[in-house]
Design an enzyme around this catalytic site. Structure first.
Site, PDB file in Angstrom:
ATOM      1  CG  PHE A 230      -5.686   7.160  10.547  1.00  0.00           C
ATOM      2  CD1 PHE A 230      -5.071   8.365  10.229  1.00  0.00           C
ATOM      3  CD2 PHE A 230      -6.966   7.190  11.070  1.00  0.00           C
ATOM      4  CE1 PHE A 230      -5.725   9.574  10.448  1.00  0.00           C
ATOM      5  CE2 PHE A 230      -7.635   8.384  11.288  1.00  0.00           C
ATOM      6  CZ  PHE A 230      -7.007   9.585  10.975  1.00  0.00           C
ATOM      7  N   GLY A 231      -3.024   4.243   8.349  1.00  0.00           N
ATOM      8  CA  GLY A 231      -2.112   3.117   8.280  1.00  0.00           C
ATOM      9  C   GLY A 231      -1.520   2.813   9.641  1.00  0.00           C
TER      10      GLY A 231
ATOM     11  CG  MET B 176      -8.305   7.232   2.842  1.00  0.00           C
ATOM     12  SD  MET B 176      -7.418   7.154   4.415  1.00  0.00           S
ATOM     13  CE  MET B 176      -6.553   5.584   4.234  1.00  0.00           C
TER      14      MET B 176
ATOM     15  N   GLY C 211      -3.106  -4.165   9.133  1.00  0.00           N
ATOM     16  CA  GLY C 211      -2.326  -4.826  10.167  1.00  0.00           C
ATOM     17  C   GLY C 211      -1.731  -6.159   9.762  1.00  0.00           C
TER      18      GLY C 211
ATOM     19  CG  MET D 292     -11.722  -2.507   5.241  1.00  0.00           C
ATOM     20  SD  MET D 292     -10.128  -2.065   4.495  1.00  0.00           S
ATOM     21  CE  MET D 292      -9.332  -1.179   5.851  1.00  0.00           C
TER      22      MET D 292
ATOM     23  CB  SER E 171      -0.903   0.011   1.235  1.00  0.00           C
ATOM     24  OG  SER E 171      -1.541   1.265   1.353  1.00  0.00           O
TER      25      SER E 171
ATOM     26  CG  ASP F  49      -5.249   2.485   1.148  1.00  0.00           C
ATOM     27  OD1 ASP F  49      -6.207   1.710   0.949  1.00  0.00           O
ATOM     28  OD2 ASP F  49      -4.184   2.125   1.685  1.00  0.00           O
TER      29      ASP F  49
ATOM     30  CG  HIS G 295      -9.580   0.420  -0.501  1.00  0.00           C
ATOM     31  ND1 HIS G 295      -9.036   0.117   0.729  1.00  0.00           N
ATOM     32  CD2 HIS G 295     -10.930   0.410  -0.328  1.00  0.00           C
ATOM     33  CE1 HIS G 295     -10.015  -0.062   1.600  1.00  0.00           C
ATOM     34  NE2 HIS G 295     -11.162   0.117   0.990  1.00  0.00           N
TER      35      HIS G 295
ATOM     36  N   GLY H 236       1.095  -2.387   4.240  1.00  0.00           N
ATOM     37  CA  GLY H 236       1.506  -0.991   4.184  1.00  0.00           C
ATOM     38  C   GLY H 236       2.790  -0.770   4.937  1.00  0.00           C
ATOM     39  CB  SER H 237       3.460   0.341   8.419  1.00  0.00           C
ATOM     40  OG  SER H 237       2.615  -0.587   9.068  1.00  0.00           O
TER      41      SER H 237
ATOM     42  CG  HIS I 295      -4.126  -1.504  -1.548  1.00  0.00           C
ATOM     43  ND1 HIS I 295      -5.197  -2.272  -1.943  1.00  0.00           N
ATOM     44  CD2 HIS I 295      -4.582  -0.694  -0.560  1.00  0.00           C
ATOM     45  CE1 HIS I 295      -6.259  -1.946  -1.219  1.00  0.00           C
ATOM     46  NE2 HIS I 295      -5.910  -0.984  -0.378  1.00  0.00           N
TER      47      HIS I 295
END
Length: 218
Positions: free
Chosen positions: A142-143, A36, A176, A136, A7, A34, A65, A196-197, A32
């Site tokens: 938020f990441g 928002m 996560g 989800m 992401s 995101d 997304h 992501g992270s 990916h």
């Protein structure tokens, strides 16, 4: 084999093109993206111009997304910017079947996402028409959040429905997902994992991809 979708929410936006290409070189299957709007979720990220820029840097599919209200207003814009998959939220789509039809008519893959508190049963009538369902495993917006373990039951329930009815929809999981828990997610039924992270904060993207593949084979 599980597909990996880094992401860009966790990428370095000052060098976004390089981070996208680095993910692809490391073995990622999708990118990916995101989106928002600050209304459906409490954060604002990017729009079609950034997606267009990412498309220039990537040769693998863009998994866009839409965490936004009134997604129908923007589907064509994101498709024209380079999206290969458009995901809308069940909770944000008043006429979900029509929204899915709109996505398909634009010539890209259609997907629907469920927030953590939304039951899988809400999708039973739309499943024959979608290419992917995004579960989800954190509350969107938020990441860097912690995986909600109850998501595993939702993944299993969804997988059972898809298998029982011989539907073709893939299952994607976002939120996560890390090397330490990815095997649980895939064993529950996920086909695609968004990272992501856990991906972009790692010191070696290729090693992260390798570890994910190894954990899922094990």
């Amino acid at each position: 084999m599980v597909k990996i979708a880094p992401s860009i929410l966790s990428a370095d936006f000052a060098r976004l093109g390089e981070d996208v290409q680095a993910a692809e070189k490391a073995g990622a299957d999708l990118i990916h993206v995101d989106v928002m709007d600050g209304h459906f979720v409490p954060n604002i990220t990017i729009g079609p111009p950034v997606v267009k820029a990412v498309k220039k840097a990537a040769s693998i599919p863009l998994d866009v997304h839409l965490m936004i209200e009134n997604p129908d207003k923007y589907i064509k814009d994101f498709v024209q910017s380079g999206a290969d998959i458009i995901t809308v939220h069940e909770e944000a789509s008043t006429h979900l079947h029509r929204t899915v039809q709109n996505i398909r008519e634009c010539g890209v893959r259609a997907a629907v996402s469920l927030n953590p508190a939304t039951p899988v049963s809400n999708l039973e009538l739309i499943l024959p028409y979608v290419d992917m369902v995004l579960i989800m495993s954190v509350n969107p917006g938020f990441g860097g959040q912690t995986f909600i373990p109850e998501a595993l039951d939702k993944i299993r329930d969804l997988k059972n429905i898809i298998t029982k009815n011989n539907y073709q929809a893939e299952i994607e999981v976002d939120g996560g997902v890390k090397v330490d828990n990815v095997a649980d997610v895939v064993n529950a039924g996920a086909d695609i994992v968004v990272m992501g992270s856990a991906f972009y904060n790692s010191s070696d993207y290729s090693e992260t991809v390798k570890k994910v593949r190894e954990r899922c084979r094990g």
